[in-house]
Design an enzyme around this catalytic site. Structure first.
Site, mmCIF file in Angstrom:
data_model
loop_
_atom_site.group_PDB
_atom_site.id
_atom_site.type_symbol
_atom_site.label_atom_id
_atom_site.label_comp_id
_atom_site.label_asym_id
_atom_site.label_seq_id
_atom_site.Cartn_x
_atom_site.Cartn_y
_atom_site.Cartn_z
ATOM 1 N N SER A 150 -56.704 -70.995 -35.895
ATOM 2 C CA SER A 150 -55.900 -69.911 -36.092
ATOM 3 C C SER A 150 -54.575 -70.759 -35.987
ATOM 4 O O SER A 150 -54.481 -71.644 -34.578
ATOM 5 C CB SER A 150 -55.909 -68.983 -34.772
ATOM 6 O OG SER A 150 -54.680 -68.274 -34.644
ATOM 7 N N LYS A 181 -56.639 -69.280 -40.364
ATOM 8 C CA LYS A 181 -55.917 -68.062 -40.241
ATOM 9 C C LYS A 181 -54.398 -68.494 -39.793
ATOM 10 O O LYS A 181 -54.056 -69.380 -39.134
ATOM 11 C CB LYS A 181 -56.402 -67.403 -38.847
ATOM 12 C CG LYS A 181 -55.647 -66.305 -38.225
ATOM 13 C CD LYS A 181 -56.387 -65.561 -37.336
ATOM 14 C CE LYS A 181 -55.770 -65.202 -36.069
ATOM 15 N NZ LYS A 181 -56.576 -64.435 -35.095
ATOM 16 N N LYS A 224 -50.570 -67.369 -38.815
ATOM 17 C CA LYS A 224 -49.988 -66.268 -38.210
ATOM 18 C C LYS A 224 -48.493 -65.902 -39.072
ATOM 19 O O LYS A 224 -47.991 -67.002 -39.655
ATOM 20 C CB LYS A 224 -49.169 -66.617 -37.000
ATOM 21 C CG LYS A 224 -50.433 -66.948 -35.890
ATOM 22 C CD LYS A 224 -51.070 -65.387 -35.445
ATOM 23 C CE LYS A 224 -51.945 -65.713 -34.299
ATOM 24 N NZ LYS A 224 -52.599 -64.431 -33.799
ATOM 25 N N ASP A 244 -52.547 -63.133 -39.942
ATOM 26 C CA ASP A 244 -52.684 -62.228 -38.734
ATOM 27 C C ASP A 244 -51.118 -61.830 -38.308
ATOM 28 O O ASP A 244 -50.508 -62.906 -38.030
ATOM 29 C CB ASP A 244 -53.300 -63.073 -37.355
ATOM 30 C CG ASP A 244 -53.635 -62.033 -36.207
ATOM 31 O OD1 ASP A 244 -53.041 -61.010 -36.282
ATOM 32 O OD2 ASP A 244 -54.020 -62.529 -35.177
ATOM 33 N N GLU A 257 -55.072 -59.346 -40.467
ATOM 34 C CA GLU A 257 -55.673 -58.893 -38.907
ATOM 35 C C GLU A 257 -54.266 -58.272 -38.533
ATOM 36 O O GLU A 257 -53.114 -58.802 -38.497
ATOM 37 C CB GLU A 257 -55.628 -60.090 -38.357
ATOM 38 C CG GLU A 257 -56.357 -59.698 -36.770
ATOM 39 C CD GLU A 257 -56.721 -61.176 -36.163
ATOM 40 O OE1 GLU A 257 -57.028 -62.082 -36.812
ATOM 41 O OE2 GLU A 257 -56.766 -60.965 -35.039
ATOM 42 N N ASP A 306 -57.578 -56.199 -34.309
ATOM 43 C CA ASP A 306 -57.923 -56.820 -33.248
ATOM 44 C C ASP A 306 -57.148 -55.974 -32.184
ATOM 45 O O ASP A 306 -58.202 -55.323 -31.260
ATOM 46 C CB ASP A 306 -56.895 -58.137 -33.420
ATOM 47 C CG ASP A 306 -56.807 -59.098 -32.113
ATOM 48 O OD1 ASP A 306 -57.252 -58.677 -30.951
ATOM 49 O OD2 ASP A 306 -56.302 -60.143 -31.967
ATOM 50 N N LYS A 351 -62.954 -59.620 -29.269
ATOM 51 C CA LYS A 351 -62.672 -60.606 -28.071
ATOM 52 C C LYS A 351 -63.234 -59.950 -26.996
ATOM 53 O O LYS A 351 -62.781 -58.570 -26.668
ATOM 54 C CB LYS A 351 -61.090 -60.620 -28.171
ATOM 55 C CG LYS A 351 -60.516 -61.252 -29.064
ATOM 56 C CD LYS A 351 -59.218 -61.353 -28.749
ATOM 57 C CE LYS A 351 -58.332 -62.174 -29.929
ATOM 58 N NZ LYS A 351 -56.768 -62.103 -30.052
ATOM 59 N N GLY A 381 -60.171 -65.472 -30.337
ATOM 60 C CA GLY A 381 -59.818 -66.181 -29.132
ATOM 61 C C GLY A 381 -58.559 -65.832 -28.420
ATOM 62 O O GLY A 381 -57.842 -65.244 -29.095
HETATM 63 O O1 OSB Z 1 -53.989 -62.312 -32.209
HETATM 64 O O2 OSB Z 1 -55.743 -63.421 -32.358
HETATM 65 C C1 OSB Z 1 -54.726 -63.271 -31.858
HETATM 66 C C2 OSB Z 1 -53.966 -66.228 -29.404
HETATM 67 C C3 OSB Z 1 -53.000 -65.580 -28.330
HETATM 68 C C4 OSB Z 1 -53.039 -64.075 -28.498
HETATM 69 C C5 OSB Z 1 -53.574 -63.480 -29.485
HETATM 70 C C6 OSB Z 1 -54.192 -64.097 -30.614
HETATM 71 C C7 OSB Z 1 -54.432 -65.572 -30.538
HETATM 72 C C8 OSB Z 1 -54.854 -66.324 -31.475
HETATM 73 C C9 OSB Z 1 -55.525 -67.696 -30.960
HETATM 74 O O3 OSB Z 1 -55.010 -66.049 -32.842
HETATM 75 C C10 OSB Z 1 -56.952 -67.925 -31.405
HETATM 76 C C11 OSB Z 1 -57.632 -69.021 -30.625
HETATM 77 O O4 OSB Z 1 -57.757 -68.971 -29.350
HETATM 78 O O5 OSB Z 1 -57.759 -69.953 -31.427
HETATM 79 MG MG MG Z 2 -54.970 -61.259 -33.768
#
Ligand code: OSB
Ligand code: MG
Length: 368
Positions: free
Chosen positions: A135, A161, A163, A188, A213, A238, A262, A290
């Site tokens: 991510s 992924k 953001k 995401d 996402e 999510d 998660k 994660g």
């Molecule tokens: O939206 O998946 C998410 C990290 C913190 C809060 C929300 C998210 C995330 C990540 C990181 O996308 C995923 C990772 O742990 O590598």
């Molecule tokens: Mg997410």
């Protein structure tokens, strides 16, 4: 199964780099670790509540309070049939799923150790390695993003992924797709859009993304269903899915085609397995998300991702993607786009107890 003793600690852990999502960024993590003792074994978990209530309403401090004042005093010293029952004395507490999940997930580690099996085996895992993705947080420029992606593709991650948020989406992703025509990408948004943005989100359909996402509100299953009816890109939920009821409603409405599970967001492994089974029965894919975990939380995620329905690469990356030095031995490594599922008892990696104790900024023991 009796939980005889528990210790809760908070340690600071600095990410190698700033990580930014649509609601804001962070580099310094406050990691809460739980150790449970029972029947001659020691088990671990990580509470993944965030430092601020931007992803979920839970926070480090509120989870600490719920755990130390309500959950642990009611759970320690009691007999429970198994990990599914440990939280029964606190079933009256509404919400606070991440706080409760810390206890439930450590109890699964304990139960696996008592049985002398890996956590993966205890949960019903079938894979000896899990496919992994990465991510990538919001970057200051498109070029900075391209550089990051280059690096992660070279490291073997099976999907990347990205953001996104309004203003950092269509043109950035179009440039990315042009530059990496064959990489499996997904986006995401962490709830950064509304249904009024449908025309913009429809433009993403041209980019062959695996999924988008959580584009819309964290509690808006109805608008997600309306959006999914208008775009080709699969919607993955999510934040919106915290319980079995949430998923049932999402499936009934058509709010998504994929779910990011998660374990802490849904209150632990028992609900995670239920959601996995519901999706699998419909031949719909899930993957393990994660929360920028240390190696302890990561070990739990890897075990969950070994279940048969976790067919898509998870946000389960190598220790070195997050930390200069992780707090488990061995650290998690990515080889050939996979992370190996530890085979030893329980989570199957050793917490660095000395370092954890040295780093602890607060600690609470039960009984005191
Ligand atoms: O939206 O998946 C998410 C990290 C913190 C809060 C929300 C998210 C995330 C990540 C990181 O996308 C995923 C990772 O742990 O590598
Ligand atoms: Mg997410």
């Amino acid at each position: 199964m009796k939980i005889e003793r528990a210790v809760l600690r908070e340690i600071p852990l600095r990410l190698k780099e700033w990580f930014e999502i649509s609601s804001g960024g962070r580099q310094d993590r406050r990691v809460v670790l739980l150790t449970l003792y029972g029947e001659g074994h020691e088990a671990w978990s990580e509470c993944v509540a965030g430092e601020d209530p931007s992803y979920s309403s839970e926070t480090t401090d509120c989870a600490w309070q719920i755990l130390t004042e309500l959950v642990l005093p009611n759970v320690v010293g009691r007999d429970a049939g198994g990990p599914e029952d440990v939280l029964s004395p606190v079933s009256w507490i509404r919400g606070h799923r991440m706080a409760k999940a810390a206890v439930e997930m450590a109890a699964w580690d304990l139960a696996a150790r008592i049985d002398g099996v890996s956590l993966s085996r205890k949960l019903g895992g079938v894979r000896d390695r899990v496919p992994v993705g990465v991510s990538v947080g919001l970057q200051p420029t498109d070029d900075a993003l391209f550089e990051r992606v280059e690096e992660y593709v070279a490291a073997g991650y099976q999907r990347v992924k990205i953001k996104i948020k309004p203003g950092r989406d269509v043109s950035m992703l179009t440039g990315l797709r042009r530059r990496f025509p064959d990489v499996r990408f997904m986006a995401d948004a962490n709830s950064a859009y509304t249904l009024d943005d449908t025309p913009r989100l429809t433009e993403l359909d041209a980019l062959d993304l695996m999924m988008i996402e959580q584009p819309l509100g964290y509690d808006d299953l109805l608008d997600h269903a309306r959006l999914q009816a208008m775009i080709r890109t699969p919607v993955c939920l999510d934040e919106s899915i915290e319980s079995e009821g949430d998923l049932e409603l999402a499936l009934e409405l058509g709010s998504c085609r994929i779910v990011n599970i998660k374990p802490a967001r849904v209150g632990g492994f028992a609900t995670s397995r239920t959601l996995h089974d519901m999706m699998r029965a419909r031949k719909m894919p899930v993957w393990c998300g994660g929360m920028l975990e240390s190696g302890i939380g990561r070990a739990h995620n890897v075990a969950l991702a070994s279940l048969p329905g976790f067919t898509l690469p998870g946000d389960i990356s190598a220790s070195r993607r997050y930390w200069e030095r992780d707090i488990v031995d061995p650290e998690f490594e990515v080889a050939d786009g996979h992370i190996i599922v530890p085979r030893g008892p329980g989570i199957g990696v050793e917490p660095d107890r000395e370092r954890i104790e040295a780093l602890a900024v607060r600690q609470a023991s039960f009984p005191s």
